[in-house]
Design a protein around this motif. Structure first.
Motif, PDB file in Angstrom:
ATOM      1  N   GLU A 108     -12.181  -4.584   8.151  1.00 48.67           N
ATOM      2  CA  GLU A 108     -11.889  -3.237   8.625  1.00 48.67           C
ATOM      3  C   GLU A 108     -12.885  -2.816   9.693  1.00 48.67           C
ATOM      4  O   GLU A 108     -14.035  -3.271   9.703  1.00 48.67           O
ATOM      5  N   LEU A 156      -2.272  -5.559   4.602  1.00 46.92           N
ATOM      6  CA  LEU A 156      -2.854  -6.358   5.693  1.00 46.92           C
ATOM      7  C   LEU A 156      -4.185  -6.940   5.256  1.00 46.92           C
ATOM      8  O   LEU A 156      -4.954  -6.278   4.550  1.00 46.92           O
ATOM      9  N   VAL A 174       0.863  -1.180   0.000  1.00 46.98           N
ATOM     10  CA  VAL A 174       0.000   0.000   0.000  1.00 46.98           C
ATOM     11  C   VAL A 174       0.899   1.229   0.000  1.00 46.98           C
ATOM     12  O   VAL A 174       1.821   1.324   0.812  1.00 46.98           O
ATOM     13  N   LEU A 222      -4.571   1.079  10.644  1.00 45.32           N
ATOM     14  CA  LEU A 222      -4.318   1.508   9.258  1.00 45.32           C
ATOM     15  C   LEU A 222      -4.046   2.999   9.237  1.00 45.32           C
ATOM     16  O   LEU A 222      -3.224   3.480   8.484  1.00 45.32           O
ATOM     17  N   GLU A 223      -4.811   3.717  10.032  1.00 41.50           N
ATOM     18  CA  GLU A 223      -4.625   5.175  10.093  1.00 41.50           C
ATOM     19  C   GLU A 223      -5.309   5.707  11.346  1.00 41.50           C
ATOM     20  O   GLU A 223      -6.211   5.077  11.898  1.00 41.50           O
ATOM     21  N   LYS A 271     -14.701   1.906   1.931  1.00 37.16           N
ATOM     22  CA  LYS A 271     -13.843   2.944   1.336  1.00 37.16           C
ATOM     23  C   LYS A 271     -13.794   2.893  -0.184  1.00 37.16           C
ATOM     24  O   LYS A 271     -13.620   3.902  -0.839  1.00 37.16           O
ATOM     25  N   GLU A 285       3.753   0.481   2.771  1.00 36.09           N
ATOM     26  CA  GLU A 285       3.561  -0.469   3.871  1.00 36.09           C
ATOM     27  C   GLU A 285       3.015  -1.799   3.407  1.00 36.09           C
ATOM     28  O   GLU A 285       2.473  -1.923   2.310  1.00 36.09           O
ATOM     29  N   GLU A 286       3.200  -2.782   4.269  1.00 35.00           N
ATOM     30  CA  GLU A 286       2.733  -4.128   3.927  1.00 35.00           C
ATOM     31  C   GLU A 286       1.211  -4.136   3.845  1.00 35.00           C
ATOM     32  O   GLU A 286       0.533  -3.392   4.562  1.00 35.00           O
TER      33      GLU A 286
HETATM   34  P1  AMP Z   1      -5.932   4.947   5.096  1.00 31.36           P
HETATM   35  O1  AMP Z   1      -6.207   6.297   4.504  1.00 31.36           O
HETATM   36  O2  AMP Z   1      -4.533   4.753   5.515  1.00 31.36           O
HETATM   37  O3  AMP Z   1      -6.926   4.516   6.132  1.00 31.36           O
HETATM   38  O4  AMP Z   1      -6.239   3.919   3.917  1.00 31.36           O
HETATM   39  C1  AMP Z   1      -7.483   3.939   3.243  1.00 31.36           C
HETATM   40  C2  AMP Z   1      -7.946   2.527   3.002  1.00 31.36           C
HETATM   41  O5  AMP Z   1      -6.953   1.803   2.259  1.00 31.36           O
HETATM   42  C3  AMP Z   1      -8.172   1.700   4.252  1.00 31.36           C
HETATM   43  O6  AMP Z   1      -9.424   1.928   4.804  1.00 31.36           O
HETATM   44  C4  AMP Z   1      -8.028   0.299   3.695  1.00 31.36           C
HETATM   45  O7  AMP Z   1      -9.184  -0.100   3.002  1.00 31.36           O
HETATM   46  C5  AMP Z   1      -6.914   0.455   2.698  1.00 31.36           C
HETATM   47  N1  AMP Z   1      -5.622   0.209   3.335  1.00 31.36           N
HETATM   48  C6  AMP Z   1      -4.804   1.123   3.892  1.00 31.36           C
HETATM   49  N2  AMP Z   1      -3.696   0.555   4.394  1.00 31.36           N
HETATM   50  C7  AMP Z   1      -3.799  -0.750   4.161  1.00 31.36           C
HETATM   51  C8  AMP Z   1      -2.968  -1.883   4.439  1.00 31.36           C
HETATM   52  N3  AMP Z   1      -1.790  -1.746   5.029  1.00 31.36           N
HETATM   53  N4  AMP Z   1      -3.398  -3.096   4.050  1.00 31.36           N
HETATM   54  C9  AMP Z   1      -4.582  -3.238   3.419  1.00 31.36           C
HETATM   55  N5  AMP Z   1      -5.410  -2.215   3.117  1.00 31.36           N
HETATM   56  C10 AMP Z   1      -5.028  -0.985   3.485  1.00 31.36           C
END
Ligand code: AMP
Ligand code: GLY
Length: 419
Positions: A190, A186, A139, A280-281, A212, A183-184
């Protein structure tokens, strides 16, 4: 009392809807809102922090609640507090948890908060070399704010390299993509876990799950969120204890250790992996559209609870046992370049189905309600179970029309598989 809600979208409409029910409220103001929100309109943009503080002083606003991240990252809370105005939200420094993915990831690494393994890059060539060594899936995330568009899930090496070109070479998201996190990937379900925080004190809000991706079956690009429901059945009580202990409490302790006083909503976007929940965030606010179903499940006077919490008192939320589900109606072209100016019909008919319709991006022109952005409306309904909430919401959706309208048909389906 007079309450000011800062923000323009569906989350802010839901906040206004909930707060206006409080007997403590005389007037609710919104800056700047949109045509569909029933509150006194203040014609100041959410990021015009000093002008908002001037307004709050002039109008004698007793309490301000901030919806979106941009004004928080700009320092709205610091500005209001400097002038002795009461406001609920984290400071500029604390808002870095959302404002910079690099800051958030390094903070989690330093304090042992479970998250995906990652590397940070400022040089696109080095980033590409890393991708070739590491392989896919990965990602790629822009460091800065990008309205939900900054995280690119890459199934192949090639698409990851393209993501680097998009963010770092073509600079398609501007400064936000100057640095990236790789990043890896995952796997798991969610969950959005949102709490009200004041230092190390916190109160969990109802659990939820966002959707999302733009299209059914979790395909297409990431968006700000196409629908949500609450509660999230993937979070059973044991999982919730794990989240509280390993994520929320660790994070609040870590903030205190760093000398950061955090007051406001804190949103942990989680992946429930086979190794346990991982972050994730972080967002420094309520989710949009998670806030809509979540607020629908809080019984009684939420403003009173929030004020008591703000004043340092212990509060407990009483929750509605029903499920709440929210479907986002979007414009053609969302998330890249949404069409606007299309006439909307059928909102009253949708409400007759027992749904709540929150307005995210609408404007009134010559007596007609028009679309004014990517995510236009949120159609939300309660049900004794998730299936009923889904049916009611979609029945109401079927009454609403505007040219190019599209929405996901599968909100709630992941959870329905296990219920
Ligand atoms: P974020 O803005 O970092 O929350 O990323 C937005 C969306 O991307 C998340 O809600 C996940 O659906 C997907 N996502 C983000 N990081 C990852 C991860 N490391 N592995 C899998 N899916 C991810
Ligand atoms: N719906 C995800 C967010 O508010 O960031």
């Amino acid at each position: 009392m007079k309450v000011l809600v800062v923000g323009n979208g569906g989350r802010e409409h839901a906040l206004v809807w909930k707060i206006a029910q409080s007997p403590l409220v005389k007037e609710v103001f919104i800056a700047k809102g949109n045509a569909g929100i029933e509150a006194k309109k203040v014609n100041i943009n959410p990021s015009e922090v000093a002008l908002l503080a001037d307004f709050a002083q002039r109008e004698g606003i007793d309490f301000t609640i901030v919806g979106p991240e941009a004004p928080l990252v700009e320092g709205i809370v610091d500005e209001f507090e400097r002038r002795g105005l009461k406001i609920f939200g984290p400071s500029k420094r604390a808002s870095l948890l959302e404002g910079s993915k690099v800051f958030a990831k390094q903070f989690m690494l330093k304090h042992g908060i479970p998250t995906a393994n990652f590397e940070v890059f400022e040089d696109p060539d080095k980033a590409k070399r890393f991708i070739r060594d590491f392989g896919a899936p990965v990602v790629v995330k822009a460091d800065g704010l990008a309205s939900g568009k900054g995280a690119i899930v890459c199934k192949t090496e090639q698409s990851a390299i393209e993501a680097i070109d998009f963010l770092m070479v073509r600079k398609a998201l501007g400064e936000a993509g100057k640095r990236v996190v790789i990043e890896e990937f995952l796997e798991g379900e969610e969950a959005s876990y949102i709490v009200m925080v004041d230092g190390e004190r916190y109160v969990p809000l109802p659990t939820s799950q966002d959707h999302k991706r733009l299209l059914d079956g979790d395909t297409g690009p990431n968006t700000g969120g196409m629908g949500a429901y609450s509660p999230n059945p993937f979070i059973n009580s044991q999982k919730e204890e794990e989240i509280k202990k390993n994520i929320i409490e660790k994070t609040l302790k870590a903030l205190a250790t760093e000398g950061i006083h955090y007051r406001g909503f804190l949103y942990a976007g989680l992946m429930l992996t086979s190794e346990g929940p991982k972050v994730l965030e972080f967002n420094v606010r309520l989710g949009d559209p998670e806030a809509q179903p979540l607020l629908m499940r809080i019984k009684g006077d939420f403003l009173e609870k929030l004020l008591n919490f703000y004043e340092g008192k212990d509060v407990e939320l009483e929750l509605d046992d029903r499920f709440a589900l929210c479907v986002v109606l979007a414009s053609k072209g969302y998330p890249d370049s949404p069409e606007v100016g299309k006439e909307i019909t059928g909102i009253e008919e949708a409400k007759k189905e027992g749904a709540l319709v929150f307005s995210c991006a609408t404007e009134l022109k010559d007596g007609k309600l028009l679309t004014a952005g990517g995510r236009v409306l949120n159609v939300c309904a309660w049900g004794k179970d998730l299936r009923e909430a889904k049916e009611k919401a979609y029945r109401a959706v079927s009454k609403i029309k505007f040219e190019g309208m599209h929405y996901r048909k599968d909100i709630g389906d992941r959870a329905l598989k296990i219920l």
